[in-house]
Design a protein around this motif. Structure first.
Motif, short mmCIF file in Angstrom:
data_model
loop_
_atom_site.label_atom_id
_atom_site.label_comp_id
_atom_site.label_asym_id
_atom_site.label_seq_id
_atom_site.Cartn_x
_atom_site.Cartn_y
_atom_site.Cartn_z
N LEU A 24 0.84 -1.20 0.00
CA LEU A 24 0.00 0.00 0.00
C LEU A 24 0.88 1.24 0.00
CD1 LEU A 24 -2.53 -1.03 2.81
CD2 LEU A 24 -2.81 -1.30 0.33
N SER A 25 0.40 2.31 -0.58
CA SER A 25 1.12 3.57 -0.52
C SER A 25 1.13 4.05 0.94
CB SER A 25 0.45 4.63 -1.40
OG SER A 25 -0.80 5.01 -0.85
N CYS A 26 2.10 4.86 1.29
CA CYS A 26 2.14 5.41 2.65
C CYS A 26 0.89 6.23 2.94
CB CYS A 26 3.39 6.25 2.85
SG CYS A 26 4.85 5.24 3.12
N GLU A 27 0.43 6.98 1.95
CA GLU A 27 -0.77 7.80 2.14
C GLU A 27 -1.98 6.93 2.47
OE1 GLU A 27 -2.94 9.85 -1.24
OE2 GLU A 27 -1.98 11.57 -0.25
N LEU A 28 -2.20 5.87 1.72
CA LEU A 28 -3.33 4.99 1.98
C LEU A 28 -3.14 4.23 3.29
CD1 LEU A 28 -6.01 3.69 1.23
CD2 LEU A 28 -4.72 2.07 -0.21
N GLY A 29 -1.93 3.73 3.53
CA GLY A 29 -1.66 3.01 4.77
C GLY A 29 -1.88 3.86 6.00
N GLU A 30 -1.41 5.10 5.97
CA GLU A 30 -1.61 6.00 7.10
C GLU A 30 -3.09 6.31 7.29
OE1 GLU A 30 1.04 9.28 6.40
OE2 GLU A 30 2.75 8.18 7.21
N TYR A 31 -3.81 6.52 6.19
CA TYR A 31 -5.24 6.77 6.30
C TYR A 31 -5.95 5.58 6.95
CZ TYR A 31 -10.14 7.31 5.33
OH TYR A 31 -11.50 7.38 5.49
N LEU A 32 -5.67 4.38 6.46
CA LEU A 32 -6.34 3.19 6.98
C LEU A 32 -6.03 2.95 8.45
CD1 LEU A 32 -5.92 0.74 3.98
CD2 LEU A 32 -8.04 1.80 4.78
N THR A 33 -4.79 3.19 8.87
CA THR A 33 -4.41 2.89 10.25
C THR A 33 -4.71 4.02 11.23
OG1 THR A 33 -2.12 3.61 9.85
CG2 THR A 33 -2.62 1.27 9.54
N GLU A 34 -4.92 5.23 10.72
CA GLU A 34 -5.16 6.36 11.62
C GLU A 34 -6.58 6.90 11.56
OE1 GLU A 34 -2.15 9.32 10.94
OE2 GLU A 34 -0.54 7.85 11.10
N HIS A 35 -7.27 6.73 10.44
CA HIS A 35 -8.57 7.38 10.29
C HIS A 35 -9.73 6.44 9.97
CE1 HIS A 35 -6.41 11.14 10.45
NE2 HIS A 35 -5.64 10.73 9.48
N ALA A 36 -9.43 5.31 9.39
CA ALA A 36 -10.49 4.36 9.04
C ALA A 36 -10.89 3.56 10.28
CB ALA A 36 -10.02 3.43 7.92
N PRO A 37 -12.07 2.98 10.26
CA PRO A 37 -12.51 2.19 11.42
C PRO A 37 -11.86 0.80 11.45
CG PRO A 37 -14.21 2.20 9.75
CD PRO A 37 -13.10 3.11 9.26
N ASP B 253 -9.24 -1.91 13.80
CA ASP B 253 -8.81 -2.20 15.16
C ASP B 253 -7.36 -2.67 15.15
OD1 ASP B 253 -11.33 -1.70 16.32
OD2 ASP B 253 -12.00 -3.71 15.75
N GLN B 254 -6.53 -2.06 16.00
CA GLN B 254 -5.15 -2.54 16.14
C GLN B 254 -5.21 -3.85 16.90
OE1 GLN B 254 -2.27 0.18 17.77
NE2 GLN B 254 -0.97 -1.49 18.46
N SER B 255 -4.65 -4.90 16.32
CA SER B 255 -4.72 -6.19 16.99
C SER B 255 -3.44 -6.52 17.76
CB SER B 255 -5.05 -7.30 15.99
OG SER B 255 -4.10 -7.33 14.95
N VAL B 256 -2.29 -6.10 17.24
CA VAL B 256 -1.03 -6.40 17.93
C VAL B 256 0.08 -5.51 17.40
CG1 VAL B 256 -0.25 -8.22 16.33
CG2 VAL B 256 0.46 -8.30 18.72
N SER B 257 1.03 -5.23 18.26
CA SER B 257 2.23 -4.50 17.86
C SER B 257 3.43 -5.22 18.47
CB SER B 257 2.15 -3.05 18.36
OG SER B 257 3.20 -2.28 17.81
N LEU B 258 4.40 -5.56 17.61
CA LEU B 258 5.58 -6.30 18.03
C LEU B 258 6.83 -5.51 17.70
CD1 LEU B 258 4.62 -9.79 16.52
CD2 LEU B 258 4.34 -9.07 18.89
N THR C 127 3.06 -3.63 13.27
CA THR C 127 1.75 -3.42 13.88
C THR C 127 0.70 -3.91 12.90
OG1 THR C 127 2.61 -1.47 15.03
CG2 THR C 127 0.21 -1.74 14.97
N ALA C 128 -0.19 -4.76 13.40
CA ALA C 128 -1.25 -5.33 12.56
C ALA C 128 -2.58 -4.72 12.95
CB ALA C 128 -1.29 -6.84 12.71
N HIS D 86 -11.45 -10.89 6.76
CA HIS D 86 -10.47 -11.73 6.08
C HIS D 86 -9.16 -11.03 5.74
CE1 HIS D 86 -13.50 -14.81 5.66
NE2 HIS D 86 -14.33 -13.89 5.22
N SER D 87 -9.02 -9.75 6.10
CA SER D 87 -7.78 -9.06 5.73
C SER D 87 -7.30 -8.12 6.83
CB SER D 87 -7.97 -8.28 4.42
OG SER D 87 -8.91 -7.25 4.59
N CYS D 88 -6.01 -7.86 6.79
CA CYS D 88 -5.36 -6.97 7.75
C CYS D 88 -4.46 -6.00 7.02
CB CYS D 88 -4.49 -7.77 8.72
SG CYS D 88 -5.39 -8.83 9.86
#
Length: 103
Positions: free
Chosen positions: A25-38, A40-45, A54-55, A61-63
């Motif tokens: 994913l592009s950084c722009e899309l990835g940041e949007y999905l992880t910071e603004h979309a609904p 849930d953070q499941s784990v961070s290692l 961080t997942a 079916h997708s993360c």
């Protein structure tokens, strides 16, 4: 497509999962999905070198997986949820440590 980007699956420069199962994913899309979309953070290692994974659960079916290097470089991938769960189980056995949910 050979193993582009997958050199070391336990914390080196590569990503800790099979790149063939991932959609970059592009950084722009990835940041949007992880910071603004609904999602849930499941784990961070964290690996000993400082690399973090961080997942986030995107759908049933997708993360989205965020990889951050010690230098702060971010990469985002969309992966099947079962692939992420298997990767997390393996990383926990390979000296990756779970971070608190606030990290």
């Amino acid at each position: 497509m050979a193993s582009h980007g997958v050199r070391d699956q336990s914390g080196g420069r590569g990503v800790p999962f099979d790149i063939e199962s991932a959609h970059r994913l592009s950084c722009e899309l990835g940041e949007y999905l992880t910071e603004h979309a609904p999602v849930d953070q499941s784990v961070s290692l964290r690996y000993g070198t400082g690399k973090t994974l961080t997942a986030y659960t995107l759908t049933e079916h997708s993360c989205v997986v965020k990889i951050q290097t010690p230098a702060g470089r971010l990469r985002f991938f969309e992966l099947p949820r079962d692939t992420v769960e298997a990767t997390i189980d393996r990383l926990r056995r390979d000296d990756w440590r779970q971070l608190d949910s606030g990290a």
